[in-house]
Scaffold this active site. Sequence first.
Site, PDB file in Angstrom:
ATOM      1  N   HIS A 172      77.269   5.739  23.576  1.00  0.00           N
ATOM      2  CA  HIS A 172      77.345   7.180  23.473  1.00  0.00           C
ATOM      3  C   HIS A 172      78.916   8.118  22.836  1.00  0.00           C
ATOM      4  O   HIS A 172      79.556   9.363  23.416  1.00  0.00           O
ATOM      5  CB  HIS A 172      78.087   6.656  25.096  1.00  0.00           C
ATOM      6  CG  HIS A 172      77.682   8.060  26.265  1.00  0.00           C
ATOM      7  ND1 HIS A 172      77.611   9.104  25.327  1.00  0.00           N
ATOM      8  CD2 HIS A 172      77.190   7.869  27.130  1.00  0.00           C
ATOM      9  CE1 HIS A 172      76.858   9.648  26.930  1.00  0.00           C
ATOM     10  NE2 HIS A 172      76.451   9.516  27.725  1.00  0.00           N
ATOM     11  N   ASP A 226      74.547  11.398  22.545  1.00  0.00           N
ATOM     12  CA  ASP A 226      74.324  12.373  23.379  1.00  0.00           C
ATOM     13  C   ASP A 226      72.829  12.325  24.770  1.00  0.00           C
ATOM     14  O   ASP A 226      72.341  11.736  23.375  1.00  0.00           O
ATOM     15  CB  ASP A 226      75.295  13.499  24.347  1.00  0.00           C
ATOM     16  CG  ASP A 226      76.632  13.954  24.031  1.00  0.00           C
ATOM     17  OD1 ASP A 226      77.339  12.758  23.963  1.00  0.00           O
ATOM     18  OD2 ASP A 226      77.044  14.588  22.931  1.00  0.00           O
TER      19      ASP A 226
END
Length: 427
Positions: free
Chosen positions: A397, A401
């Site tokens: 992350h 995204d």
Amino acid sequence: MAMELMKMPQLGESVTEGTISKWLVKPGDHVTKYDPLAEVMTDKVNAEVPSSFTGIIKELKADENQTLAVGEVICSIEVETAKTDNENAAQVSQNEEKVDAPVTRDVQQAAEPSRKARYSPAVLKLSQEHGIDLSKVKGTGNEGRITRKDLLKLVESGNLPKADEPSVISDAAPEEIAPQVNRQTSPVTNVPTAAGDKEIPVTGIRKAIASNMLKSKHEIPHAWTMVEVDASNMVKLRDNLKSDFKQKEGYNLTYFAFFVKAVAQALTEFPELNSMWAGEKIVQKKEINISIAVATEDALFVPVIKNADEKSIKGIAREIQELASKVKSGKLKAEDMQGGTFTVNNTGSFGSVQSMGIINYPQAAILQVETIVKRPVVINDMIAVRDMVNLCLSLDHRVLDGLVCGRFLARVKEIIEKISKDNTPIY
């Protein structure tokens, strides 16, 4: 004669240690340059370490099944040379400087507090496992260096210096110092055992796998997403071709080859997923090199299909077969494991229908291809039996995204669902 030190080589990207599985020489043996000295295991590869010198083996610095960090000394060799005595003396002096170079002397550290002491990987590992504050330990090595034997003696005595405790003086013998390698180790856990329990020693390769998995989970903030794919057209095409393909090519046309090809194609359109986190920047890799997971009875290897986007389904199927054969025969080489940019894992081969993979460090994502199952689905308000498969994506992350990963998975889904005899070339 000059004395040279053989050190643990780095046998793959992100590999920080190796285990001596078998010595092929003993002290007193004569070796020539490139002769194999030992068999070494890592979580990436099994390999032979060749000699860099011609000479006589003087001392083996590690036992079989002992794990050493990259750069630690594994043995010493008395080298045959035609140099003069003065040249030999100069070479020995240079070797001593190389060994001492990574070490900041404790005496210097006391006089110059701004300088940070560095320790051998063996010392760091023991201190982390037992919670020892190295700043409270006075070593007995050359010029006050802390050695592995110093810490072993402290562990045996139970007098372990923690923070805010007085310094402890040890009188153990000195040992060789190796370059520092930053590693994460799991804490030693005392597990209660009862009658009938079986204790299984952890092999070097299992330790290496554990270390890399821990590193991935500690450093990478994982997130997960999944799509459901109708693979009926792919299954039909592959089943119609598999017999003739096997007879013609000599190896299987697997479902997995279709999935790898679809992922490679999608990565050309969504290069963000073909990236790596590099601290102050994100490195987007030009080549699309697909790592695939291949399991043996007690280990997991991740060889690489290089430039997968440039290969046909047939070419990918051939590489899958060749790499799997190398793993199972123990012939996988270090170069077979290097350069991977994205991992595809065939968890479906074990019957799994949903899983959350741990990312293959330092990549940014791993895709789990689950098992293909027949089940009823609604199509145009009618129920039909279709071949369905889940594709599960684990992502870093920091790099990725949900939006781009969702689009990537949607594209892979589209490619798989549109497979047909007319628009999907095998060759």
